[in-house]
Design an enzyme around this catalytic site. Structure first.
Site, PDB file in Angstrom:
ATOM      1  N   LYS A  38       6.003  -4.533  -3.253  1.00 39.71           N
ATOM      2  CA  LYS A  38       7.316  -4.295  -2.655  1.00 39.71           C
ATOM      3  C   LYS A  38       7.115  -3.758  -1.243  1.00 39.71           C
ATOM      4  O   LYS A  38       6.118  -3.118  -0.969  1.00 39.71           O
ATOM      5  CB  LYS A  38       8.052  -3.258  -3.503  1.00 39.71           C
ATOM      6  CG  LYS A  38       9.548  -3.391  -3.395  1.00 39.71           C
ATOM      7  CD  LYS A  38      10.221  -2.714  -4.535  1.00 39.71           C
ATOM      8  CE  LYS A  38      11.720  -2.868  -4.445  1.00 39.71           C
ATOM      9  NZ  LYS A  38      12.187  -4.173  -4.856  1.00 39.71           N
ATOM     10  N   HIS A  75      18.219 -37.835  -2.528  1.00 40.93           N
ATOM     11  CA  HIS A  75      17.472 -38.200  -1.310  1.00 40.93           C
ATOM     12  C   HIS A  75      15.977 -37.995  -1.508  1.00 40.93           C
ATOM     13  O   HIS A  75      15.227 -37.917  -0.537  1.00 40.93           O
ATOM     14  CB  HIS A  75      18.001 -37.395  -0.127  1.00 40.93           C
ATOM     15  CG  HIS A  75      19.431 -37.702   0.174  1.00 40.93           C
ATOM     16  ND1 HIS A  75      19.830 -38.884   0.745  1.00 40.93           N
ATOM     17  CD2 HIS A  75      20.567 -37.002  -0.094  1.00 40.93           C
ATOM     18  CE1 HIS A  75      21.159 -38.890   0.857  1.00 40.93           C
ATOM     19  NE2 HIS A  75      21.630 -37.758   0.345  1.00 40.93           N
ATOM     20  N   GLU A 122      18.134 -17.792  -4.915  1.00 45.08           N
ATOM     21  CA  GLU A 122      17.709 -16.488  -5.433  1.00 45.08           C
ATOM     22  C   GLU A 122      17.324 -16.588  -6.913  1.00 45.08           C
ATOM     23  O   GLU A 122      16.326 -15.999  -7.337  1.00 45.08           O
ATOM     24  CB  GLU A 122      18.838 -15.470  -5.209  1.00 45.08           C
ATOM     25  CG  GLU A 122      18.584 -14.088  -5.765  1.00 45.08           C
ATOM     26  CD  GLU A 122      17.325 -13.406  -5.208  1.00 45.08           C
ATOM     27  OE1 GLU A 122      16.702 -13.930  -4.271  1.00 45.08           O
ATOM     28  OE2 GLU A 122      16.964 -12.353  -5.758  1.00 45.08           O
ATOM     29  N   GLU A 180       8.815 -15.776  -9.299  1.00 47.90           N
ATOM     30  CA  GLU A 180       7.984 -14.614  -8.947  1.00 47.90           C
ATOM     31  C   GLU A 180       7.600 -13.759 -10.148  1.00 47.90           C
ATOM     32  O   GLU A 180       6.538 -13.152 -10.155  1.00 47.90           O
ATOM     33  CB  GLU A 180       8.627 -13.765  -7.845  1.00 47.90           C
ATOM     34  CG  GLU A 180       9.853 -12.991  -8.251  1.00 47.90           C
ATOM     35  CD  GLU A 180      10.447 -12.183  -7.118  1.00 47.90           C
ATOM     36  OE1 GLU A 180       9.702 -11.704  -6.263  1.00 47.90           O
ATOM     37  OE2 GLU A 180      11.683 -12.027  -7.101  1.00 47.90           O
ATOM     38  N   ARG A 186       4.074  -0.595  -4.724  1.00 48.93           N
ATOM     39  CA  ARG A 186       3.749  -0.945  -3.336  1.00 48.93           C
ATOM     40  C   ARG A 186       2.409  -1.669  -3.224  1.00 48.93           C
ATOM     41  O   ARG A 186       2.048  -2.162  -2.150  1.00 48.93           O
ATOM     42  CB  ARG A 186       3.694   0.322  -2.470  1.00 48.93           C
ATOM     43  CG  ARG A 186       4.992   1.076  -2.398  1.00 48.93           C
ATOM     44  CD  ARG A 186       4.848   2.258  -1.476  1.00 48.93           C
ATOM     45  NE  ARG A 186       4.648   1.828  -0.107  1.00 48.93           N
ATOM     46  CZ  ARG A 186       5.618   1.612   0.755  1.00 48.93           C
ATOM     47  NH1 ARG A 186       6.862   1.799   0.409  1.00 48.93           N
ATOM     48  NH2 ARG A 186       5.342   1.212   1.980  1.00 48.93           N
ATOM     49  N   TRP A 244      -2.699  -2.818  -1.682  1.00 49.07           N
ATOM     50  CA  TRP A 244      -2.384  -4.248  -1.730  1.00 49.07           C
ATOM     51  C   TRP A 244      -3.305  -4.862  -0.679  1.00 49.07           C
ATOM     52  O   TRP A 244      -3.129  -4.650   0.511  1.00 49.07           O
ATOM     53  CB  TRP A 244      -0.919  -4.494  -1.374  1.00 49.07           C
ATOM     54  CG  TRP A 244      -0.479  -5.905  -1.580  1.00 49.07           C
ATOM     55  CD1 TRP A 244      -0.013  -6.462  -2.738  1.00 49.07           C
ATOM     56  CD2 TRP A 244      -0.441  -6.939  -0.586  1.00 49.07           C
ATOM     57  NE1 TRP A 244       0.303  -7.783  -2.531  1.00 49.07           N
ATOM     58  CE2 TRP A 244       0.046  -8.097  -1.222  1.00 49.07           C
ATOM     59  CE3 TRP A 244      -0.786  -7.012   0.765  1.00 49.07           C
ATOM     60  CZ2 TRP A 244       0.214  -9.311  -0.553  1.00 49.07           C
ATOM     61  CZ3 TRP A 244      -0.633  -8.211   1.425  1.00 49.07           C
ATOM     62  CH2 TRP A 244      -0.136  -9.342   0.771  1.00 49.07           C
ATOM     63  N   ASN A 298      -2.152   2.597   5.400  1.00 42.19           N
ATOM     64  CA  ASN A 298      -1.258   1.486   5.074  1.00 42.19           C
ATOM     65  C   ASN A 298      -0.935   0.791   6.386  1.00 42.19           C
ATOM     66  O   ASN A 298      -0.466   1.426   7.321  1.00 42.19           O
ATOM     67  CB  ASN A 298       0.027   2.024   4.416  1.00 42.19           C
ATOM     68  CG  ASN A 298       1.088   0.945   4.279  1.00 42.19           C
ATOM     69  OD1 ASN A 298       0.769  -0.247   4.205  1.00 42.19           O
ATOM     70  ND2 ASN A 298       2.346   1.357   4.222  1.00 42.19           N
ATOM     71  N   GLY A 299      -1.229  -0.513   6.465  1.00 46.06           N
ATOM     72  CA  GLY A 299      -0.963  -1.251   7.696  1.00 46.06           C
ATOM     73  C   GLY A 299      -2.150  -2.151   8.010  1.00 46.06           C
ATOM     74  O   GLY A 299      -2.996  -2.408   7.140  1.00 46.06           O
ATOM     75  N   CYS A 357       0.849  -1.182   0.000  1.00 48.91           N
ATOM     76  CA  CYS A 357       0.000   0.000   0.000  1.00 48.91           C
ATOM     77  C   CYS A 357       0.895   1.247   0.000  1.00 48.91           C
ATOM     78  O   CYS A 357       1.899   1.286   0.703  1.00 48.91           O
ATOM     79  CB  CYS A 357      -0.944   0.100   1.189  1.00 48.91           C
ATOM     80  SG  CYS A 357      -2.190  -1.183   1.236  1.00 48.91           S
ATOM     81  N   LYS A 392      13.653 -15.599  -8.382  1.00 49.16           N
ATOM     82  CA  LYS A 392      13.481 -14.605  -9.461  1.00 49.16           C
ATOM     83  C   LYS A 392      12.575 -15.178 -10.543  1.00 49.16           C
ATOM     84  O   LYS A 392      11.639 -14.533 -10.984  1.00 49.16           O
ATOM     85  CB  LYS A 392      14.829 -14.231 -10.109  1.00 49.16           C
ATOM     86  CG  LYS A 392      15.719 -13.294  -9.341  1.00 49.16           C
ATOM     87  CD  LYS A 392      15.302 -11.857  -9.315  1.00 49.16           C
ATOM     88  CE  LYS A 392      14.348 -11.529  -8.220  1.00 49.16           C
ATOM     89  NZ  LYS A 392      14.751 -11.397  -6.877  1.00 49.16           N
TER      90      LYS A 392
HETATM   91  C1  F6R Z   1      11.978 -10.762  -4.168  1.00 51.21           C
HETATM   92  C2  F6R Z   1      11.947  -9.681  -3.211  1.00 51.21           C
HETATM   93  C3  F6R Z   1      11.493  -9.999  -1.839  1.00 51.21           C
HETATM   94  C4  F6R Z   1      12.236  -9.135  -0.806  1.00 51.21           C
HETATM   95  C5  F6R Z   1      11.639  -9.383   0.592  1.00 51.21           C
HETATM   96  C6  F6R Z   1      12.372  -8.595   1.642  1.00 51.21           C
HETATM   97  O1  F6R Z   1      12.441 -10.338  -5.414  1.00 51.21           O
HETATM   98  O2  F6R Z   1      12.240  -8.553  -3.522  1.00 51.21           O
HETATM   99  O3  F6R Z   1      11.619 -11.350  -1.553  1.00 51.21           O
HETATM  100  O4  F6R Z   1      13.579  -9.462  -0.829  1.00 51.21           O
HETATM  101  O5  F6R Z   1      10.286  -9.018   0.584  1.00 51.21           O
HETATM  102  O6  F6R Z   1      12.313  -7.234   1.373  1.00 51.21           O
HETATM  103  P1  F6R Z   1      13.302  -6.220   2.060  1.00 51.21           P
HETATM  104  O7  F6R Z   1      14.672  -6.507   1.563  1.00 51.21           O
HETATM  105  O8  F6R Z   1      12.798  -4.884   1.645  1.00 51.21           O
HETATM  106  O9  F6R Z   1      13.190  -6.447   3.538  1.00 51.21           O
END
Ligand code: F6R
Length: 613
Positions: free
Chosen positions: A608, A508, A485, A492, A28, A77, A103-104, A2, A489
């Site tokens: 994000k 295993h 990672e 997602e 966001r 969001w 937001n929250g 949000c 990537k």
């Molecule tokens: C994936 C991604 C997320 C963040 C996670 C932590 O591409 O960006 O998995 O890494 O939400 O976010 P931060 O680093 O902002 O605490």
């Protein structure tokens, strides 16, 4: 998670400014968006719509339909209530006099709602946020003073919040409040702002104030006043943001993610270079003494998502350099696991945004238990950066794409720096090894640029493999850590199921899933275990897997004898190899997602900066 914005303007029309800010913060949350503007004659005009911001832009003709110089906006969001028009913010109190964006999460909203329903209040949404708008009207009717009413509401609600509020009785002021959700105030020439993130307002001002938990702000076109939870004025420091609007724009690229992948060499350089002087790592920002370092008995790295994956790399590197046990724990688990933390425990929290709620809670838990905390963080002034005992900033600049790239790679660089620094303090590293790693750390940007100058084969392999429905990433040691990672990537942004496995674990159980045609991304960049990595490639090939390998230039020839497709990156010191190896994995995910027509910068269901639990 949000985004909220508010503007009290001198003369400028507020709606287009709010919409522009929301567009810049859409990463966001993008389930719905809305704005409220106070127009003449004490009227609050609200427009909101399910879907991307474009729907709202069309609905309001780019904001031209709403006249007024005071307003608030929100991009959502969804947490409470499905994404639809009714649940979109702003929420309006029953008599239409108060509009609120949030937001929250308000944890006790059901109790309050029940109480208000008994008093005859009618609700129009399923959200926790509308409850606050209605409660505010109730208290405002009691005291007829908005600041006082907000104070009363904050004393009744539990949970996390950043609020933006306007009231039809107040033609010039908007009110903001925060607890555990980010909120900044911005002072501009043509008026003043509130926003979840600097990116929303950077076009108008670089002069910002970071609000602290429990604070309330009254913002007009001419003034910004902050109060504590007792409504006593607080003097706040102003900060100058050291990047400008171009850093938060696509600059001709199709996607922020692509731009941010290409920005990695520069981001690493900015993170590393100022901290190396006369052949030594110098961390002026960190107050950790050699004496304290000597007493460290245990190290935790705590984070979420990609930042957690950076921690997994960090664990392998630090255990090698420091000869101390390092445990990497997901922040959401750490906080409830009764972690063994005391004054000899160093807890590293890693977070690009510095606002991730679980990481924040883990940091507080570590502090409560007496541990020493060090945050690796990208956003200056963020909550995690401010609450940790020490903070080392990654200088990646604003990261807009939901899927991190430069955020992650600068976290690796920061972990390398702190690892070397501590190893030096502790005397656990041979000078030759120290010098070799340091030299390679400084050479990373150049080596990364070398790969980025010629990545067509990665693009080609993405077009060859984009139709696979399931992918396995395998590797050992640091290749396994990097594979976690790479796999995230891919899944997602392209929505392809993928998993990362330590190669040695395959037999295993998981190897039963390998059948003719299964795509395996085999990681063989970690020199010391290359031969073992090769054996695992042979193993999956024998079961019919299609193997795309990522290795170093030195091992390319060997790898080509077995794998179906090979991507190579320059060679560096083994502990730094993930910093180079991750780049083709990011680009592979990017191009696969592009081929599949996915919304790369805003993948479904994600946002994000995860500021809810
Ligand atoms: C994936 C991604 C997320 C963040 C996670 C932590 O591409 O960006 O998995 O890494 O939400 O976010 P931060 O680093 O902002 O605490």
């Amino acid at each position: 998670m949000c985004g909220i914005i508010g503007f009290a303007g001198k003369e400028m029309q507020v709606a287009p400014i709010l919409l522009d800010g929301l567009e810049r913060m859409e990463y966001r949350g993008y389930d719905s968006a809305g704005i409220a503007v106070r127009s003449g004659e004490r009227r609050l005009q609200v427009k909101k719509a399910k879907g991307r911001l474009q729907v709202l832009l069309d609905l309001t003709h780019g904001g031209a339909d709403l006249e007024g110089t005071l307003g608030i906006g929100h991009t959502r969001w969804a947490t409470h209530g499905e994404p639809n028009d009714a649940n979109a913010h702003p929420h309006i109190s029953e008599n239409g006099s108060i509009a609120l964006v949030h937001n929250g999460i308000i944890e006790n909203y059901l109790d309050i709602k029940e109480h208000l329903v008994k008093l005859g209040v009618h609700f129009t949404s399923d959200t926790d946020s509308e409850v606050v708008a209605q409660l505010l009207e109730y208290h405002y009717n009691e005291c007829r003073n908005m600041l006082e009413a907000v104070g009363r509401v904050l004393r009744r609600i539990e949970g996390s919040y950043a609020f933006g509020i306007i009231c039809s009785d107040y033609p010039n002021a908007l009110i903001a409040a925060r607890k555990d959700s980010p909120l900044i105030l911005g002072r501009g020439e043509n008026g003043n702002f509130i926003a979840s993130d600097v990116t929303a307002i950077i076009k108008h001002t670089r002069d910002v104030i970071y609000m602290d938990d429990g604070e309330i702000a009254v913002v007009t076109a001419e003034s910004v006043d902050v109060f504590d939870d007792e409504l006593i004025p607080v003097h706040k420091k102003h900060h100058k943001v050291d990047w400008d609007v171009s850093a938060a724009e696509k600059g001709g690229y199709a996607h922020f993610m692509f731009k941010e992948i290409l920005e990695q060499p520069e981001a690493i350089q900015k993170t590393v270079s100022p901290r190396i002087r006369n052949g030594r790592v110098v961390l002026d920002d960190i107050k950790l003494t050699a004496e304290y370092a000597g007493e460290i008995s245990h190290i935790y790295m705590v984070a979420c998502g990609s930042a957690y994956h950076a921690g997994v790399v960090g664990k392998y590197v630090w255990e090698r350099l420091l000869r101390r046990p390092v445990e990497v724990v997901l922040a959401s688990e750490f906080r409830y696991s009764q972690p063994l933390v005391d004054e000899h425990t160093l807890v590293i929290t890693i977070s690009q945004s510095g606002e991730t709620l679980d990481t924040m809670a883990a940091l507080r838990e570590a502090k409560r238990l007496g541990g020493r905390t060090l945050a690796i963080c990208n956003v200056v002034g963020s909550s995690i950066a401010r609450e940790a005992d020490d903070v080392l900033y990654t200088w990646a600049g604003p990261e807009i794409a939901v899927a991190t790239s430069k955020g992650y790679s600068t976290q690796l660089a920061a972990l390398d720096l702190v690892g070397l620094y501590l190893a030096d303090l502790l005397g656990t590293i041979e000078p030759a090894e120290y010098n070799a790693i340091l030299a390679e750390l400084q050479a990373l940007p150049e080596k990364m640029r070398r790969y980025l100058a010629d990545y067509e084969s990665t693009q080609y392999f993405a077009s060859r493999y984009f139709n696979h429905s399931s992918v396995f990433f395998i590797g050992r040691n640091l290749d396994y850590a990097m594979g976690l990672e790479g796999s995230l990537k891919l899944k997602e942004i392209s929505y392809i199921h993928s998993e990362a496995y330590a190669s040695g674990e395959l037999k295993h159980g998981t190897i039963s899933l390998i059948e003719p045609g299964t795509l395996v991304v085999a990681l063989g960049t970690y020199g010391p275990l290359f031969d073992k990595a090769m054996s695992n490639v042979v193993e999956v090939k024998a079961r019919g897997a299609e193997v795309l390998a990522v290795t170093t230039e030195a091992f390319r020839e060997k790898m080509e004898k077995t794998a179906d497709a090979v991507i190579s990156v320059p060679e560096t010191h083994p502990v730094l190899q993930p910093s180079l190896g991750i780049v083709p994995l990011q680009l592979f995910a990017y191009y696969v997602a592009l081929q599949r027509g996915c919304d790369i910068d805003k993948p479904r269901n994600l946002a994000k900066s995860v500021t809810v639990e």
